[in-house]
Design an enzyme around this catalytic site. Structure first.
Site, PDB file in Angstrom:
ATOM      1  N   GLU A  34       8.422   2.190   1.426  1.00  0.00           N
ATOM      2  CA  GLU A  34       9.123   3.468   1.484  1.00  0.00           C
ATOM      3  C   GLU A  34       8.075   4.521   1.843  1.00  0.00           C
ATOM      4  O   GLU A  34       7.027   4.593   1.193  1.00  0.00           O
ATOM      5  CB  GLU A  34       9.754   3.788   0.123  1.00  0.00           C
ATOM      6  CG  GLU A  34      10.593   5.033   0.203  1.00  0.00           C
ATOM      7  CD  GLU A  34      11.259   5.416  -1.108  1.00  0.00           C
ATOM      8  OE1 GLU A  34      11.203   4.636  -2.079  1.00  0.00           O
ATOM      9  OE2 GLU A  34      11.822   6.521  -1.145  1.00  0.00           O
ATOM     10  N   ARG A 260       4.218  -8.907  -9.302  1.00  0.00           N
ATOM     11  CA  ARG A 260       3.462  -7.729  -8.875  1.00  0.00           C
ATOM     12  C   ARG A 260       2.000  -7.867  -9.241  1.00  0.00           C
ATOM     13  O   ARG A 260       1.665  -8.508 -10.230  1.00  0.00           O
ATOM     14  CB  ARG A 260       3.935  -6.502  -9.668  1.00  0.00           C
ATOM     15  CG  ARG A 260       5.148  -5.839  -9.211  1.00  0.00           C
ATOM     16  CD  ARG A 260       5.422  -4.666 -10.139  1.00  0.00           C
ATOM     17  NE  ARG A 260       4.849  -3.452  -9.621  1.00  0.00           N
ATOM     18  CZ  ARG A 260       5.409  -2.736  -8.653  1.00  0.00           C
ATOM     19  NH1 ARG A 260       6.538  -3.126  -8.125  1.00  0.00           N
ATOM     20  NH2 ARG A 260       4.851  -1.636  -8.222  1.00  0.00           N
ATOM     21  N   LYS A 270       3.049   4.428  -7.040  1.00  0.00           N
ATOM     22  CA  LYS A 270       2.950   5.554  -6.113  1.00  0.00           C
ATOM     23  C   LYS A 270       3.225   6.874  -6.812  1.00  0.00           C
ATOM     24  O   LYS A 270       2.612   7.882  -6.511  1.00  0.00           O
ATOM     25  CB  LYS A 270       3.940   5.365  -4.960  1.00  0.00           C
ATOM     26  CG  LYS A 270       3.304   4.743  -3.746  1.00  0.00           C
ATOM     27  CD  LYS A 270       4.256   4.759  -2.586  1.00  0.00           C
ATOM     28  CE  LYS A 270       5.272   3.654  -2.718  1.00  0.00           C
ATOM     29  NZ  LYS A 270       6.181   3.546  -1.576  1.00  0.00           N
TER      30      LYS A 270
HETATM   31  P1  ATP Z   1       5.492   1.816  -6.341  1.00  0.00           P
HETATM   32  O1  ATP Z   1       5.988   1.167  -7.594  1.00  0.00           O
HETATM   33  O2  ATP Z   1       4.025   1.999  -6.286  1.00  0.00           O
HETATM   34  O3  ATP Z   1       6.235   3.064  -5.981  1.00  0.00           O
HETATM   35  P2  ATP Z   1       7.196   0.487  -4.593  1.00  0.00           P
HETATM   36  O4  ATP Z   1       7.587  -0.898  -4.854  1.00  0.00           O
HETATM   37  O5  ATP Z   1       8.214   1.484  -4.895  1.00  0.00           O
HETATM   38  O6  ATP Z   1       5.800   0.763  -5.240  1.00  0.00           O
HETATM   39  P3  ATP Z   1       7.464   0.291  -1.785  1.00  0.00           P
HETATM   40  O7  ATP Z   1       6.970   1.191  -0.739  1.00  0.00           O
HETATM   41  O8  ATP Z   1       8.921   0.166  -1.975  1.00  0.00           O
HETATM   42  O9  ATP Z   1       6.763   0.740  -3.118  1.00  0.00           O
HETATM   43  O10 ATP Z   1       6.810  -1.130  -1.633  1.00  0.00           O
HETATM   44  C1  ATP Z   1       6.791  -1.879  -0.440  1.00  0.00           C
HETATM   45  C2  ATP Z   1       6.600  -3.332  -0.794  1.00  0.00           C
HETATM   46  O11 ATP Z   1       5.403  -3.519  -1.530  1.00  0.00           O
HETATM   47  C3  ATP Z   1       7.736  -3.830  -1.678  1.00  0.00           C
HETATM   48  O12 ATP Z   1       8.174  -5.079  -1.168  1.00  0.00           O
HETATM   49  C4  ATP Z   1       7.104  -3.978  -3.013  1.00  0.00           C
HETATM   50  O13 ATP Z   1       7.703  -5.033  -3.711  1.00  0.00           O
HETATM   51  C5  ATP Z   1       5.650  -4.272  -2.677  1.00  0.00           C
HETATM   52  N1  ATP Z   1       4.788  -3.848  -3.776  1.00  0.00           N
HETATM   53  C6  ATP Z   1       4.706  -2.609  -4.317  1.00  0.00           C
HETATM   54  N2  ATP Z   1       3.846  -2.593  -5.364  1.00  0.00           N
HETATM   55  C7  ATP Z   1       3.357  -3.847  -5.485  1.00  0.00           C
HETATM   56  C8  ATP Z   1       2.441  -4.480  -6.374  1.00  0.00           C
HETATM   57  N3  ATP Z   1       1.840  -3.804  -7.360  1.00  0.00           N
HETATM   58  N4  ATP Z   1       2.184  -5.799  -6.200  1.00  0.00           N
HETATM   59  C9  ATP Z   1       2.769  -6.477  -5.205  1.00  0.00           C
HETATM   60  N5  ATP Z   1       3.645  -5.949  -4.331  1.00  0.00           N
HETATM   61  C10 ATP Z   1       3.952  -4.654  -4.463  1.00  0.00           C
HETATM   62 MG    MG Z   2      10.210   0.401  -3.813  1.00  0.00          MG
END
Ligand code: ATP
Ligand code: MG
Length: 552
Positions: A34, A260, A270
């Site tokens: 995102e 994760r 984020k």
């Molecule tokens: P955050 O929790 O930091 O906001 P998010 O999952 O909302 O992260 P996205 O931009 O939606 O952020 O993430 C893009 C991809 O990265 C998604 O498929 C998510 O599952 C993966 N991802 C995000 N954080 C992690 C993590 N700590 N470990 C592994 N994969 C991750």
């Molecule tokens: Mg997300």
């Protein structure tokens, strides 16, 4: 992936099985960030997995911006994410994609669901809808709008799209099962009204699809075969499947979840990283203390070492916490093998060789790195006066101290053996200069009298050197698990995470270091030329070893 002997992780096993069974022609994955912040080390794990399996199995990986929440998104983030993925060493198939590319299609599929009696426009406010939803132990209640007739819902949906209604006054919901044990199946929202300008679609839309509605359909449109995401989406999988099943989508993707990445002493959310930036706890998303890809890059971490780290931690079915020392190990290991060496002193102490001619100058040649034959050797100017590290001199010391001591010998790296004679002090008793003698004939040779030096120290010529600011970084958080339990993650911030040394001096060649170029400053640590600052600035990437700073 380079390591072909490694057993397949569980995702790779699933892919291998599907390839063997012939259920797909070609693997297609996607990385779906995102664009509401910069990528962090957790994302690197997801990137390495999604792009990595595509490489391993001869497939492709798409980059898809999951841009369904315009209020928090920005093209600054789009650009940064693209740069970060490329820097990590991956290339997506064709152009990057946006969920917003599919808004027209998603809207017509929403109408399809309404026509099929599988969705309805609901007038409950978000608060009311929450009350009706029930709890984990209690079934939800049907919305009073659930049996609204199809034509009315179609009409209201269209008028939602036209902008007739206020935010929160209406939503489109799937009609599934308010008694489901899985709350995601209790008539989930598919569209909500958001009167926001969108960075890709401008003012065309004032209703936006939810992640749950958009994601699987985006996968289906792109022909994604394996939609790999983190575990928190496991509960959403029944909804993912329900939508794919009930819509006339061109392909049938499947979702798989992995654990994760969490790191000790590190925040990987984020939202929290954004708070650090917005509240000025750091100097931006690319502050070298940030666990973002942009921060790591600026700090001198290499893409190879981040990929290696992701390989080391593997891919598991459960969430885990990885010791940040493991990441640091991967960085050190890479830099030790690859970083060119340079000499630098952070706290200079002048040494004068009393038996060296005043005007004599020599040019000494020294290897670029003991581990790399491909690097050119360096030429170091040498003269009567040079600087050593203040800590590398003591008036007297026991045998364990193998540096410069009065009456003892030490080797200058790549130069002569010298012997200390006298410490010159200022009025307050501070040592401001050391008088010493060089031992003739000791360039690359032991002293002829057989009295060998015990140690080697680095030095920098007084008459010709580079002067720059050096920044030494400690961990951004002192807490091993910042924000654990009820604590506020900001309380765990390390107040001394940045130490600035305004005038470090280093060998003259550092003046020509390219932006971002990494070095091992001998006996000090790994540093890199800052990639942003106009004035010469070197960031410490990492210490030489964990015991750095411990007295010897
Ligand atoms: P955050 O929790 O930091 O906001 P998010 O999952 O909302 O992260 P996205 O931009 O939606 O952020 O993430 C893009 C991809 O990265 C998604 O498929 C998510 O599952 C993966 N991802 C995000 N954080 C992690 C993590 N700590 N470990 C592994 N994969 C991750
Ligand atoms: Mg997300």
């Amino acid at each position: 992936m380079s390591d072909t002997d490694k057993p397949l992780n569980f995702i790779e096993q699933i892919i291998q099985k599907d390839l063997d069974a012939g259920t797909m022609q070609k693997l297609v994955t996607r990385f779906p960030p995102e664009p509401n912040g910069y990528l962090h080390i957790g994302h690197a794990k997801s990137i390495c997995l999604n792009f990595g399996v595509a490489e391993t199995f001869g497939g492709v990986c798409n980059l898809r911006f999951d841009d369904t929440n315009p209020a928090k998104e920005d093209t600054e983030f789009v650009d940064a994410i693209k740069a970060d993925v490329r820097w990590l060493g991956f290339e997506w198939a064709e152009d990057e994609r946006y969920t917003s590319n599919y808004f027209d299609q998603l809207y017509s599929w929403a109408q399809h669901l309404v026509r099929e009696g599988l969705a309805y426009v609901c007038d409950l406010s978000p608060d009311e809808a929450r009350e009706y939803r029930g709890t984990l132990t209690e079934a939800g209640k049907h919305s009073p709008y659930r049996e609204r007739n199809v034509d009315d819902s179609l009409d209201l949906l269209e008028r939602m799209r036209q902008g007739e209604f206020d935010e929160g006054s209406k939503s489109l919901r799937a009609k599934i099962d308010m008694a489901s044990g899985n709350i995601n199946m209790r008539d989930p929202v598919l569209y909500r009204i958001r009167k926001e300008h969108h960075h890709q679609t401008g003012n065309k839309w004032c209703i936006y699809p939810t992640y749950d509605y958009a994601h699987g359909q985006g996968d289906a449109i792109e022909g994604v075969t394996h939609s790999i995401c983190t575990l928190e989406f496991a509960d959403h999988k029944p909804l993912y499947n329900w939508l794919v099943e009930h819509l006339p989508v061109p392909t049938k993707p499947s979702q798989y979840e992995f654990g994760r990445l969490n790191l000790t002493y590190t925040v990987t959310s984020k939202r929290k990283l954004k708070q650090l930036v917005d509240e000025g706890h750091v100097d931006g998303w690319d502050d070298p203390r940030m666990p973002t890809i942009a921060g790591f890059r600026r700090r001198g971490y290499t893409p190879e070492s981040i990929r290696k780290f992701c390989d080391m931690i593997g891919v598991t079915r459960s969430d885990g916490v990885v010791d940040v020392a493991m990441l640091e190990h991967a960085i050190r290991d890479d830099l030790d093998k690859n970083a060119p060496r340079a000499m630098c002193v952070l706290k200079p102490l002048k040494v004068v060789l009393t038996n060296y001619p005043d005007d004599k100058r020599e040019e000494l040649s020294i290897a670029g790195s003991p581990n790399r034959d491909d690097l050119p050797s360096r030429t170091l100017p040498f003269g009567k006066e040079f600087y050593i590290e203040q800590d590398d001199f003591r008036e007297e010391a026991n045998k364990k101290y193998k540096r410069l001591v009065i009456g003892k010998r030490v080797r200058l790296r790549g130069a002569y053996v010298i012997e200390g004679d006298e410490a010159v002090k200022d009025g307050d008793g501070n040592i401001i200069e050391v008088r010493a003698r060089y031992i003739e004939g000791t360039l690359g040779e032991n002293p002829a009298d057989g009295i060998k030096p015990k140690g080697v120290i680095q030095w920098v010529a007084a008459h010709e050197h580079a002067t720059f600011e050096a920044r030494i970084y400690g961990r951004l958080f002192l807490d091993e698990a910042p924000g654990a339990g009820d604590s506020n993650f900001l309380d765990g911030i390390n107040p001394d995470s940045l130490q600035i040394i305004p005038a470090a001096i280093g060998e003259i060649g550092l003046n020509k270091a390219a932006l971002g170029q990494g070095f091992q400053f001998e006996r000090i640590g790994y540093f890199c030329r800052d990639s942003v600052s106009e004035t010469p600035l070197f960031n410490q990437t990492i210490s030489l070893k964990d015991s750095f700073n411990k007295p010897t």
